[in-house]
Design an enzyme around this catalytic site. Structure first.
Site, mmCIF file in Angstrom:
data_model
loop_
_atom_site.group_PDB
_atom_site.id
_atom_site.type_symbol
_atom_site.label_atom_id
_atom_site.label_comp_id
_atom_site.label_asym_id
_atom_site.label_seq_id
_atom_site.Cartn_x
_atom_site.Cartn_y
_atom_site.Cartn_z
ATOM 1 N N THR A 255 7.908 24.652 -6.407
ATOM 2 C CA THR A 255 9.030 24.394 -7.313
ATOM 3 C C THR A 255 10.195 25.339 -7.032
ATOM 4 O O THR A 255 11.335 24.905 -6.827
ATOM 5 C CB THR A 255 8.553 24.574 -8.775
ATOM 6 O OG1 THR A 255 7.373 23.802 -8.941
ATOM 7 C CG2 THR A 255 9.588 24.157 -9.773
ATOM 8 N N LYS B 17 5.168 40.608 -17.346
ATOM 9 C CA LYS B 17 6.627 40.654 -17.458
ATOM 10 C C LYS B 17 7.089 41.861 -18.281
ATOM 11 O O LYS B 17 8.060 42.523 -17.916
ATOM 12 C CB LYS B 17 7.131 39.339 -18.067
ATOM 13 C CG LYS B 17 6.972 38.157 -17.088
ATOM 14 C CD LYS B 17 7.189 36.826 -17.781
ATOM 15 C CE LYS B 17 7.117 35.652 -16.825
ATOM 16 N NZ LYS B 17 7.073 34.360 -17.527
HETATM 17 N N1 HSE Z 1 4.324 29.871 -16.903
HETATM 18 C C1 HSE Z 1 5.515 30.666 -17.014
HETATM 19 C C2 HSE Z 1 6.111 30.379 -18.377
HETATM 20 C C3 HSE Z 1 6.471 30.277 -15.918
HETATM 21 O O1 HSE Z 1 5.654 29.443 -19.056
HETATM 22 O O2 HSE Z 1 7.012 31.096 -18.810
HETATM 23 C C4 HSE Z 1 7.613 31.228 -15.738
HETATM 24 O O3 HSE Z 1 7.215 32.537 -15.418
#
Ligand code: HSE
Length: 402
Positions: free
Chosen positions: A11, A201
């Site tokens: 993607t 994150k």
């Molecule tokens: N799976 C992650 C989300 C994708 O839903 O935020 C982006 O890091």
């Protein structure tokens, strides 16, 4: 001419290619005249229909050994072989940009050091918040500030699920299937719903904000799998919503308290209105006060636009690399859970004790013969645990974000 390689044509990787082709004029202006050209695309799959199928290779060494390649975008995801490839490229004097939060959170400290030793860039704007600019602002625009707190909605999948539960009364399972069908979730949705994606994150953001590596393995992490429609109903009654929050408090002396958990977010807090698959990060600086960064936290072009911004920055800073990152901490930087206090949203079937005696004064949201729902005063972690253990059973206990 800046020749680059894209590693991983999923993607995000395919989004990078599209942006470089479609916005080439604009990008040339931003590199002060240098055209960015994709020379290789690395992928184990075949793309026979692609208009430039000659760019594809399955051989990483072709990229690593090509002196014309100065920047590579790693959008493969996962730790291996992304880690080994990144290391080889940095050692070969090539800059690397990435959207791979797992890699940055796990090996970022080492890779940043390697980049610095080899006089190249390692950039990771897309690793947090997808298309939202937050890494560069934290490093650059907020550099005059001491960051005191970060609280963010860092995972789009869980935000989508919780939003569906709140607005459409949908069950957790139903909303998760929908999020998967829409392509928001990770390959293994456990990383989303158990909070691991948000944990990586917030570890990256906390490391960047403090300048010292925060190990994601030290962060208490709780997902949204146990949130029920009853929790949602009572949260609404309390004038709040439930959001999965990545949280970091930066305490005096350089200690950091970080946690990932579903929290009760009062409607008065801007994060409460971040709906659907959107992400938002609230950053508090000691000079600037509160700032909120809001936007698309996932998706092809938003995430790819952040990677391309890093590519442009690498091209601009080829001679004098930018040091966006952090270093190994000296000693333990983890604050104790007693260094911070939270109010708690509590649901308990225990109606025997006087909860005001246990928690100090509480604010009741609902009270009947079968269940009591209330919000406590602010408590440190040990005091909260002691109070919860005085109840015969606790259905739900969530921190309240103030
Ligand atoms: N799976 C992650 C989300 C994708 O839903 O935020 C982006 O890091």
């Amino acid at each position: 001419m800046a020749k680059i390689a894209i590693m991983g044509f999923g993607t995000v990787g395919s989004g990078i290619y599209d942006i470089i082709v479609q916005n080439s004029k604009k990008l040339r202006r931003n590199t002060y005249g240098e055209e960015i050209e994709v020379k290789y695309i690395l992928d184990i799959r075949d793309f026979p229909e692609h208009p430039q199928k000659e760019l594809f290779t399955k051989d990483f060494d072709v990229i690593a050994n090509d002196p014309e390649i100065t920047v590579a975008a790693e959008t493969m995801g996962g730790l291996h072989p992304a880690y080994e490839f990144t290391k080889s490229l940095l050692l070969a004097g090539k800059s690397v940009v990435t959207s791979n939060k797992e890699l940055v959170a796990t090996y970022g400290t080492e890779l940043l050091e390697l980049a610095s030793q080899n006089n190249v860039n390692y950039m990771f704007e897309a690793s947090v918040g997808g298309g939202i600019p937050v890494i560069r602002p934290l490093h650059q625009d907020l550099t005059a500030n001491k960051i005191t707190r970060i609280a963010g909605i860092l995972n789009g999948t869980t935000n989508y699920i919780l939003y569906q539960m709140f607005t459409n009364n949908r069950s957790f399972e139903d909303a998760l299937s929908d999020a998967q069908a829409k392509g928001y979730a990770e390959k293994n949705p456990a990383a989303d719903i158990e909070g691991h994606d948000a944990c990586r994150k917030i570890a990256i953001l906390a490391s960047l904000a403090s300048g010292t590596a925060v190990d994601y393995r030290d962060i208490e992490t709780d997902g949204i799998v146990n949130i029920t429609l009853d929790d949602v109903k009572y949260a609404e009654k309390a004038g709040s919503v439930i959001k999965l929050i990545g949280y970091a408090d930066f305490l005096p002396g350089g200690r950091i308290y970080a946690v990932v958990s579903p929290m009760l977010v009062p409607r008065s807090n801007l994060l409460s209105s971040v709906n659907d698959v959107y992400n938002a990060i609230m950053v508090t600086g000691n000079c600037v006060g509160d700032l909120m960064f809001y936007g698309a936290g996932a998706g092809k072009l938003p995430t790819a636009s952040a990677v391309v911004a890093d590519i442009v920055d690498c091209v601009r800073h080829r001679e004098r690399p930018k040091k966006i990152g952090w270093e190994k901490p000296e000693g333990d930087i983890n604050a104790s859970r007693d260094d911070v206090t939270f109010s708690y949203f509590v649901r308990t079937p225990d109606t025997s004790d006087n909860v005001n005696d246990i928690f100090g004064s509480v604010k009741f949201i609902s009270e009947d013969g079968n269940e009591r729902v209330f919000i406590t005063e602010k408590l440190g972690g040990s005091d909260a645990e002691k109070a919860f253990s005085a109840l015969s059973s606790v259905t739900t206990a969530l921190r309240v974000l103030d």
